[in-house]
Enzyme design. Structure first.
Site, PDB file in Angstrom:
ATOM      1  N   GLU A 105       1.032  -1.481  -0.481  1.00  0.00           N
ATOM      2  CA  GLU A 105      -0.250  -0.238  -0.043  1.00  0.00           C
ATOM      3  C   GLU A 105       1.038   0.878  -0.060  1.00  0.00           C
ATOM      4  O   GLU A 105       2.091   1.110   0.422  1.00  0.00           O
ATOM      5  CB  GLU A 105      -1.024  -0.340   0.972  1.00  0.00           C
ATOM      6  CG  GLU A 105      -2.141  -0.319   0.969  1.00  0.00           C
ATOM      7  CD  GLU A 105      -3.144   0.722   0.877  1.00  0.00           C
ATOM      8  OE1 GLU A 105      -2.147   1.591  -0.201  1.00  0.00           O
ATOM      9  OE2 GLU A 105      -4.666   0.872   0.475  1.00  0.00           O
ATOM     10  N   PHE A 158      -2.653  16.265   3.781  1.00  0.00           N
ATOM     11  CA  PHE A 158      -2.945  15.273   2.966  1.00  0.00           C
ATOM     12  C   PHE A 158      -1.207  15.606   1.788  1.00  0.00           C
ATOM     13  O   PHE A 158      -0.800  16.340   1.785  1.00  0.00           O
ATOM     14  CB  PHE A 158      -3.561  16.146   2.412  1.00  0.00           C
ATOM     15  CG  PHE A 158      -4.396  15.057   1.128  1.00  0.00           C
ATOM     16  CD1 PHE A 158      -5.512  14.155   1.718  1.00  0.00           C
ATOM     17  CD2 PHE A 158      -4.056  15.024   0.271  1.00  0.00           C
ATOM     18  CE1 PHE A 158      -5.860  12.910   0.743  1.00  0.00           C
ATOM     19  CE2 PHE A 158      -4.148  14.449  -1.841  1.00  0.00           C
ATOM     20  CZ  PHE A 158      -5.323  12.942  -0.542  1.00  0.00           C
TER      21      PHE A 158
HETATM   22  P1  IMP Z   1      -8.047   4.938   4.505  1.00  0.00           P
HETATM   23  O1  IMP Z   1      -8.337   3.638   3.811  1.00  0.00           O
HETATM   24  O2  IMP Z   1      -8.544   5.899   5.130  1.00  0.00           O
HETATM   25  O3  IMP Z   1      -6.790   4.154   5.632  1.00  0.00           O
HETATM   26  O4  IMP Z   1      -7.211   5.686   3.204  1.00  0.00           O
HETATM   27  C1  IMP Z   1      -6.729   4.088   2.431  1.00  0.00           C
HETATM   28  C2  IMP Z   1      -6.030   4.773   1.218  1.00  0.00           C
HETATM   29  O5  IMP Z   1      -6.430   6.750   0.905  1.00  0.00           O
HETATM   30  C3  IMP Z   1      -4.905   5.144   0.275  1.00  0.00           C
HETATM   31  O6  IMP Z   1      -4.293   4.071  -0.345  1.00  0.00           O
HETATM   32  C4  IMP Z   1      -5.027   6.388  -0.240  1.00  0.00           C
HETATM   33  O7  IMP Z   1      -5.009   6.311  -1.624  1.00  0.00           O
HETATM   34  C5  IMP Z   1      -5.269   6.968   0.223  1.00  0.00           C
HETATM   35  N1  IMP Z   1      -5.350   8.304   1.620  1.00  0.00           N
HETATM   36  C6  IMP Z   1      -5.213   8.178   2.647  1.00  0.00           C
HETATM   37  N2  IMP Z   1      -4.386   9.306   3.152  1.00  0.00           N
HETATM   38  C7  IMP Z   1      -3.949   9.862   1.767  1.00  0.00           C
HETATM   39  C8  IMP Z   1      -2.835  10.666   1.543  1.00  0.00           C
HETATM   40  O8  IMP Z   1      -2.867  11.718   2.178  1.00  0.00           O
HETATM   41  N3  IMP Z   1      -2.706  10.972   0.265  1.00  0.00           N
HETATM   42  C9  IMP Z   1      -3.012  10.853  -0.302  1.00  0.00           C
HETATM   43  N4  IMP Z   1      -4.231   9.461  -0.447  1.00  0.00           N
HETATM   44  C10 IMP Z   1      -4.621   9.261   0.818  1.00  0.00           C
HETATM   45 MG    MG Z   2      -4.108   3.121  -2.129  1.00  0.00          MG
END
Ligand code: IMP
Ligand code: MG
Length: 181
Positions: A105, A158
């Protein structure tokens, strides 16, 4: 790299982790994976699209025979927050039954994506499923997920670059930066 120096075509991005540091840390992760998976049937399963650069660099530093596969997942619209709704948009190309799966990831944020994928993959009865993430953003975690290999912990900002996007942009920055503002 001077972290004050910005990329002309990405003036709103403040550098956070320079590319040399990324490569150093990825070499360490790869060495650890090489030790841990010696003699095993390793399959790297990259989570698209964010993993593409990390996976490309990581797999070339792992000194073992391995397979590469990919999953497409959609959890975000064009927003910087998780919708919490995860959908597999394209699946792995081979069954993972009996394999040692390492999910690759870009970033674990709320944990919802990895948690969903772990449950989904475990139902297919691989021998093991572990998680390798380049970035960990623990501040917004909503579900606890095991992270077996972690590149860097990042603050609650972000971040973009090196595969990570904002509205589809910035994936091709060679470093990790944060969106200003
Ligand atoms: P989660 O399900 O919230 O853990 O998010 C996972 C996915 O969200 C990651 O694989 C990214 O694609 C996206 N994501 C989460 N935070 C960021 C960030 O700060 N920048 C870019 N993509 C993010
Ligand atoms: Mg991702």
């Amino acid at each position: 790299m001077d972290t004050q120096v910005k990329t002309p075509w990405a003036p709103g991005v403040q550098p956070l982790i320079e590319s040399e540091k990324l490569q150093q840390r990825i070499a360490e992760l790869a060495a650890q994976i090489t030790r841990d998976y010696a003699g095993k049937d390793l399959v790297l399963v990259g989570v698209l699209k964010g993993c593409f650069l990390f996976m490309a660099d990581l797999c070339r530093k792992i000194e073992l025979p391995l397979r590469c596969d990919f999953l497409g997942v959609s959890s975000y619209g064009d927003e910087t927050r998780s919708s919490g709704v995860i959908r597999i948009t394209s699946d792995v190309s081979r069954p993972v039954l009996g394999a040692e799966v390492l999910l690759v990831e870009d970033i674990v944020d709320t944990g919802l994506t990895i948690s969903y994928l772990l449950e989904n993959l475990r139902a297919r009865r691989p021998r093991t499923v572990k998680v390798c993430t380049l970035l960990d953003k623990p501040a917004r975690r909503r579900v606890q997920v095991p992270i077996d290999y972690r590149g860097f912990t990042v603050p609650d900002r972000f971040v973009v670059g090196y595969g990570l996007d904002y509205q589809g942009l910035y994936r091709n920055l060679p470093y990790i930066g944060q969106i200003e503002g």
